[in-house]
Design an enzyme around this catalytic site. Structure first.
Site: not given
Ligand code: UDX
Length: 463
Positions: A269, A272, A335, A265, A11, A275, A163, A261, A35
């Site tokens: 997963g 987001c 995905k 399938g 993010v 969780k 996002l 949506f 990082k």
């Protein structure tokens, strides 16, 4: 405007680069030195990759770094001092019980509060914006932590992100909506100024209270997850009664009130949906008076877990046990267009096949490395990893395999060379976990085919 973004994960990095792209002056902070080094090396041309795979992100980061609108540092003090608006964009992983772990958010809030105590001739005022996905009421926790550390003036705004992986840059440059939660008019007006370039792109900015903004995020993801889950219940039902969900859907979708949506399938997963729905159940369930019934929401998770294992009993029956047999699994990401393998159907499939004594040849266009790493951390699966091979060609995975499981809808899997698939597999069997295969050739070539929301085709076994 001068902005600091704390956390250069998914993010923070995308949002930071998007703000820089509309001419804000952005400094991205991460306490993980490796990082920041990685990001700087990328910007200085010393390496080609970013820490995350996201279409168009390399261009966005590089261009804005070169224009000196995007910088990276490990020094939170410097960033807080410079910035008027400070975004918290750190991870909120799930605890064992599914509730949100706010350790990083709390730590960053404390660090921001401390960093606000610098010498200044002018009065200090900052807006601290919560971008991380946090359970409702977290704005208050952040507010209280900062007030303990500083006497300088500040407001906390809640500004959830929406996002989706694989289109995060697009989602950030032209968001579906911008939600700003704050009770303070001054903070609202500064946030409006911050997002003015997006308003020019005809994006609506919705102002509301902090708690409402926090609820928007959880509600949106729970809503979408529920749609996928309901879709899969109906798709499973279609298969059982001999209907094809795709055909049924054509009829259902003509009603404009039905959502998007709606594709069947092996469950949802990613980082987001699973969780956020769990966090809604556990974080909220613990501090509400208990009038809202969360059983319905719990069912979304239960249905989804079961959906991921949909093919296992079918395969057990078809092969009379899986022990010692080899299977190909196409797809480990949750995905297409991402290398994120978290909570994916492919990962679930690989684990379960290994645990049932099967051998697996797996292929994914971008998620093999991540998959192997995640599997090597799973204590249950670790002893079985010698029966797993990752290959770099999708057809190679089929050699000596009894059948292939398609776990995600990468384009390469939609229309494979069926002759080759038939010749390479020991028996021509496809388990289509995304209902993406056009069944015409399957029938002509005599495959056995199992889908999610479609009747079985037993062209091979009935020969
Ligand atoms: C999601 C939300 O879309 C985004 O707004 C939020 O900020 C984060 O969570 P993401 O997790 O990247 O984004 O993926 P998304 O494209 O929404 O798909 C989520 C899961 O649902 C995937 O596993 C996908 O395969 C599944 N899905 C989606 C279906 O199974 N069927 C569908 O019709 C749509």
């Amino acid at each position: 405007m001068k902005i600091a973004v704390i956390g250069t994960g998914y993010v923070g990095l995308v949002q930071g680069a998007a703000f820089a792209d509309v001419n804000h002056n952005v400094i991205c902070v991460d306490k993980v030195e490796a990082k920041i080094r990685h990001l700087l090396d990328f910007c200085e041309g010393k390496r080609n990759d970013l820490p995350i795979l996201e279409p168009d992100l390399p261009r966005l980061v590089k261009e804005n770094y070169d224009k000196k609108r995007l910088r990276f540092t490990t020094d939170i003090n410097e960033a807080v001092k410079e910035a008027k608006i400070i975004f918290i964009a750190v991870g909120t992983p799930s605890n064992e019980d599914g509730s949100a772990n706010l350790t990083h958010v709390r730590n960053v809030a404390a660090e921001i509060g401390e960093a606000m105590n610098y010498e200044s001739d002018a009065p200090i005022y900052k807006i601290i914006v919560n971008k991380s996905t946090v359970p409702p009421m977290t704005y208050k926790i952040v507010h209280d932590i900062i007030s303990e550390k500083t006497k300088n003036e500040f407001d906390v705004a809640s500004n959830p992100e929406f996002l989706a992986e694989g289109r995060a840059v697009k989602d950030c440059l032209r968001p579906s909506r911008i939600v700003v939660g704050t009770a303070n008019a001054k903070a609202a007006s500064i946030m409006e100024e911050l997002y003015a370039p997006f308003k020019d792109r005809e994006v609506s900015i919705l102002f509301m209270s902090n708690i409402e903004a926090e609820m928007v995020k959880y509600s949106a993801n729970t809503y979408l997850a529920a749609q996928v889950s309901l879709t899969n219940v109906l798709a499973n039902l279609c298969r059982e009664v001999g209907a094809d969900w795709r055909n049924v859907l054509e009829g259902v979708k003509k009603d404009v009130r039905v959502g998007r949506f709606v594709y069947s399938g092996l469950g949802f997963g990613g980082s987001c949906f699973p969780k956020d729905v769990r966090e809604l159940i556990y974080s909220m369930g613990s501090h509400r008076p208990g009038t809202a019934d969360l059983e319905y929401v719990k069912k979304i998770i239960e249905q989804n877990e079961a959906q991921k294992g949909l093919f296992l009993p079918v395969m057990e029956k078809y092969y009379s046990g899986l022990n010692g047999k080899r299977f190909a699994v196409w797809g480990t990401t949750f995905k297409p267009e991402t290398n994120d393998v978290r909570e994916s159907a492919g990962m679930h499939m690989i684990k379960e096949l290994l645990l049932r004594g099967a051998c697996v040849s797996a292929y994914d266009p971008s998620g093999s490395e991540q998959a192997l790493f995640a599997l090597s951390l799973d204590e249950r699966v670790k002893p079985h990893l010698s029966r797993l091979t990752f290959v770099s060609d999708m057809y190679e995975a089929l050699k000596e395999a009894e059948g292939v499981v398609i776990a995600v809808e990468w384009n390469d899997f939609r229309n494979p060379d069926f002759e080759q698939v038939k010749n390479l597999l020991k028996k021509p069997v496809i388990f289509d976990g995304k209902d993406i295969i056009s069944t015409r050739q399957i029938k002509e070539l005599g495959f056995d085919y199992f889908g999610v929301g479609r009747p079985d085709i037993l062209g091979f076994s009935r020969k």
